[in-house]
Design an enzyme around this catalytic site. Structure first.
Site, PDB file in Angstrom:
ATOM      1  N   THR A  68      -0.270   6.894  -0.496  1.00 36.38           N
ATOM      2  CA  THR A  68      -1.223   7.486  -1.447  1.00 36.38           C
ATOM      3  C   THR A  68      -0.607   7.514  -2.845  1.00 36.38           C
ATOM      4  O   THR A  68      -1.238   7.136  -3.826  1.00 36.38           O
ATOM      5  CB  THR A  68      -1.587   8.927  -1.001  1.00 36.38           C
ATOM      6  OG1 THR A  68      -2.231   8.850   0.268  1.00 36.38           O
ATOM      7  CG2 THR A  68      -2.496   9.612  -2.001  1.00 36.38           C
ATOM      8  N   ASN A 147      -7.404  -0.404   7.337  1.00 36.45           N
ATOM      9  CA  ASN A 147      -6.909   0.650   8.232  1.00 36.45           C
ATOM     10  C   ASN A 147      -7.954   1.010   9.280  1.00 36.45           C
ATOM     11  O   ASN A 147      -7.623   1.548  10.324  1.00 36.45           O
ATOM     12  CB  ASN A 147      -6.532   1.894   7.430  1.00 36.45           C
ATOM     13  CG  ASN A 147      -7.590   2.308   6.433  1.00 36.45           C
ATOM     14  OD1 ASN A 147      -8.002   1.507   5.590  1.00 36.45           O
ATOM     15  ND2 ASN A 147      -8.036   3.532   6.518  1.00 36.45           N
ATOM     16  N   GLN A 175      -1.023  -0.841   6.127  1.00 37.81           N
ATOM     17  CA  GLN A 175      -1.249  -1.096   7.564  1.00 37.81           C
ATOM     18  C   GLN A 175      -0.641  -2.416   8.038  1.00 37.81           C
ATOM     19  O   GLN A 175      -0.482  -2.615   9.237  1.00 37.81           O
ATOM     20  CB  GLN A 175      -2.754  -1.105   7.870  1.00 37.81           C
ATOM     21  CG  GLN A 175      -3.406   0.261   7.799  1.00 37.81           C
ATOM     22  CD  GLN A 175      -3.025   1.190   8.954  1.00 37.81           C
ATOM     23  OE1 GLN A 175      -2.501   0.761   9.984  1.00 37.81           O
ATOM     24  NE2 GLN A 175      -3.274   2.476   8.784  1.00 37.81           N
ATOM     25  N   SER A 195       4.369   1.520   3.523  1.00 32.49           N
ATOM     26  CA  SER A 195       4.626   2.897   3.943  1.00 32.49           C
ATOM     27  C   SER A 195       5.530   2.959   5.173  1.00 32.49           C
ATOM     28  O   SER A 195       5.566   2.032   5.974  1.00 32.49           O
ATOM     29  CB  SER A 195       3.274   3.551   4.237  1.00 32.49           C
ATOM     30  OG  SER A 195       3.456   4.743   4.943  1.00 32.49           O
ATOM     31  N   HIS A 197       5.677   5.753   7.556  1.00 31.17           N
ATOM     32  CA  HIS A 197       5.251   6.440   8.786  1.00 31.17           C
ATOM     33  C   HIS A 197       4.282   5.637   9.643  1.00 31.17           C
ATOM     34  O   HIS A 197       3.926   6.061  10.742  1.00 31.17           O
ATOM     35  CB  HIS A 197       4.703   7.845   8.478  1.00 31.17           C
ATOM     36  CG  HIS A 197       3.313   7.890   7.927  1.00 31.17           C
ATOM     37  ND1 HIS A 197       2.213   8.065   8.723  1.00 31.17           N
ATOM     38  CD2 HIS A 197       2.847   7.798   6.666  1.00 31.17           C
ATOM     39  CE1 HIS A 197       1.112   8.088   7.957  1.00 31.17           C
ATOM     40  NE2 HIS A 197       1.485   7.929   6.704  1.00 31.17           N
ATOM     41  N   CYS A 321      -7.454  10.035   7.388  1.00 34.58           N
ATOM     42  CA  CYS A 321      -7.648  10.909   6.227  1.00 34.58           C
ATOM     43  C   CYS A 321      -9.075  11.424   6.143  1.00 34.58           C
ATOM     44  O   CYS A 321      -9.329  12.465   5.566  1.00 34.58           O
ATOM     45  CB  CYS A 321      -7.349  10.160   4.941  1.00 34.58           C
ATOM     46  SG  CYS A 321      -5.747   9.429   4.981  1.00 34.58           S
TER      47      CYS A 321
HETATM   48  C1  LIG Z   1      -4.356   1.291   4.182  1.00 33.59           C
HETATM   49  C2  LIG Z   1      -3.842   2.664   3.886  1.00 33.59           C
HETATM   50  N1  LIG Z   1      -3.560   2.997   2.615  1.00 33.59           N
HETATM   51  C3  LIG Z   1      -3.090   4.202   2.303  1.00 33.59           C
HETATM   52  C4  LIG Z   1      -2.879   5.162   3.256  1.00 33.59           C
HETATM   53  C5  LIG Z   1      -2.372   6.514   2.841  1.00 33.59           C
HETATM   54  O1  LIG Z   1      -1.142   6.726   3.404  1.00 33.59           O
HETATM   55  P1  LIG Z   1      -0.418   8.155   3.314  1.00 33.59           P
HETATM   56  O2  LIG Z   1      -1.272   9.112   4.039  1.00 33.59           O
HETATM   57  O3  LIG Z   1       0.865   7.905   3.948  1.00 33.59           O
HETATM   58  O4  LIG Z   1      -0.303   8.490   1.884  1.00 33.59           O
HETATM   59  C6  LIG Z   1      -3.156   4.870   4.591  1.00 33.59           C
HETATM   60  C7  LIG Z   1      -2.996   5.890   5.662  1.00 33.59           C
HETATM   61  O5  LIG Z   1      -3.734   5.973   6.593  1.00 33.59           O
HETATM   62  C8  LIG Z   1      -3.649   3.581   4.909  1.00 33.59           C
HETATM   63  O6  LIG Z   1      -3.930   3.252   6.170  1.00 33.59           O
END
Ligand SMILES: Cc1ncc(COP(=O)(O)O)c(C=O)c1O
Length: 381
Positions: A68, A147, A175, A195, A197, A321
């Site tokens: 994010t 995602n 992703q 990312s 996690h 989210c």
């Molecule tokens: C494609 C994509 N972008 C951004 C995010 C946001 O990631 P975070 O919650 O680690 O900030 C996610 C999380 O699900 C995602 O799948």
């Protein structure tokens, strides 16, 4: 069955991280040896990211706290640094909320946003991006792999267009990073989000690749960490974990991708065969190895989630989210589903510890759950 939402930390990752919480706790900007030890770990991980992404130098990797944050930095940072050139930004209609809402916020600050439409599989036609680019366009931001539905976009072709037109190109690879090959030079991207996690690393670490020479403003001002682009004491344990996580993913990618694709295809085939009026969302082939997404007529995804949970199966209706929102997924609506069809959708995402017996279990339980929910569904009548 919800690895796209987040993943457990691999024990090998945890082991690499542990010393950085206790005996190697230094601040990476301190001059003494405790600080230098932390700095060495940080720079070693940065170099690993350079190699993984095929970037050109270490200043191109900015560590952040989340995808994010990286996406906010990419959109707002490029917008504010380049507004003299123009105020037009292009995104797709299937971006993650953090890109959509950053764009929405920029719109309130006077920027103009164009959203590119997708086809029924969630695919973007590069020529649509080309048509949308104007004289005042400063940035194109297109998600690498969805995602929600797992569709993988023709990033290289879009990159070529942006390069030809002299427009910055960002992709959100949260992703796809660690799951399919990524090469920033081949993809012709100027900025890329990844990312930790989502790849068996800890929460609290992510990165933004920023090609050398890109004009960008920071969001966080302070002590000048991360080449002045992201001030704040660096989260060394999380970044070390992120590094170990991608090292493992890169090593195991070919084998894991083949294994998960086989399991995913068994799941898709089984569900479409066993459950009448079930449909696959996303592209049948151009999709992430671990993603399956369906819609089932007459019932709601949330009801399926609650029922599957009672059998010990964790799935999702789409983005983690937005799972607390009651609106249908903007991604599925963009693919042409009607709101009631989008409400009947379910994302099942596989991961490192998904076994064939787990797929068999879902294939045993899900048809029963769908049948039972349909029997009491008012929509069926
Ligand atoms: C494609 C994509 N972008 C951004 C995010 C946001 O990631 P975070 O919650 O680690 O900030 C996610 C999380 O699900 C995602 O799948």
């Amino acid at each position: 069955m919800d690895y796209a939402a987040t993943t457990p930390v691999d024990s090998r990752v945890l082991e690499a991280m542990l010393p950085y919480f206790t005996e190697k706790f230094g601040n990476s900007v301190s001059l003494h040896s405790f600080g230098q030890e932390a700095k060495n770990a940080l720079e070693k991980t940065r170099m690993m990211m350079v190699k993984t992404l095929n970037a050109q130098n270490k200043e191109e990797i900015i560590f952040t706290s989340s995808a994010t944050e990286s996406n906010n930095l990419a959109l707002k940072g490029i917008a504010f640094a380049n507004q003299n050139k123009g105020k037009h930004i292009i995104i797709s209609s299937i971006e993650h909320d953090c890109v959509l809402n950053s764009a929405c916020w920029l719109e309130k600050q006077g920027f103009k946003i164009t959203k590119i439409k997708v086809d029924k599989y969630g695919l973007i036609a590069p020529k649509e991006v080309e048509k949308a680019i104007r004289k005042d366009t400063i940035l194109v931001s297109i998600i690498h792999a969805s995602n929600e539905i797992g569709t993988i976009q023709p990033i290289e072709k879009i990159g070529e267009i942006c390069q030809k037109k002299g427009v910055y190109f960002h992709t959100d690879a949260a992703q796809s990073f660690g799951k399919i090959p990524i090469d920033v030079q081949k993809m012709k991207v100027d900025l890329l989000t990844a990312s930790s996690h989502k790849i068996y690393g800890p929460k609290g670490a992510a990165l933004l690749y920023i090609k050398k020479g890109t004009k960008i403003e920071p969001l966080l001002h302070g002590g000048g960490h991360e080449f002045g682009l992201r001030s704040s004491t660096v989260n060394i344990p999380a970044i070390v974990g992120f590094g170990k996580a991608i090292e493992i993913c890169q090593k195991e990618m070919k084998k894991e991708s083949r294994r998960q694709t086989k399991l995913r295809d068994k799941l898709i085939k089984g569900i479409l065969e066993k459950i009448p009026n079930s449909h696959l969302n996303g592209h049948p082939k151009k999709r992430l190895p671990n993603n399956a997404n369906f819609w089932f007529s007459y019932i709601e995804g949330e009801a399926i989630i609650m029922n599957l949970d009672s059998y010990g199966i964790g799935v999702s209706t789409g983005s983690a989210c937005s799972s607390e929102k009651l609106e249908p997924s903007h991604v599925l609506l963009a693919c042409g589903l009607r709101p009631e069809q989008a409400h009947g959708s379910l994302r099942i995402s596989l991961g490192r510890w998904t076994k064939e017996k787990d797929i068999d279990y879902v294939l045993k339980v899900l048809p029963k759950v769908v049948k039972r929910l349909r029997e009491i569904s008012p929509f069926k009548r």
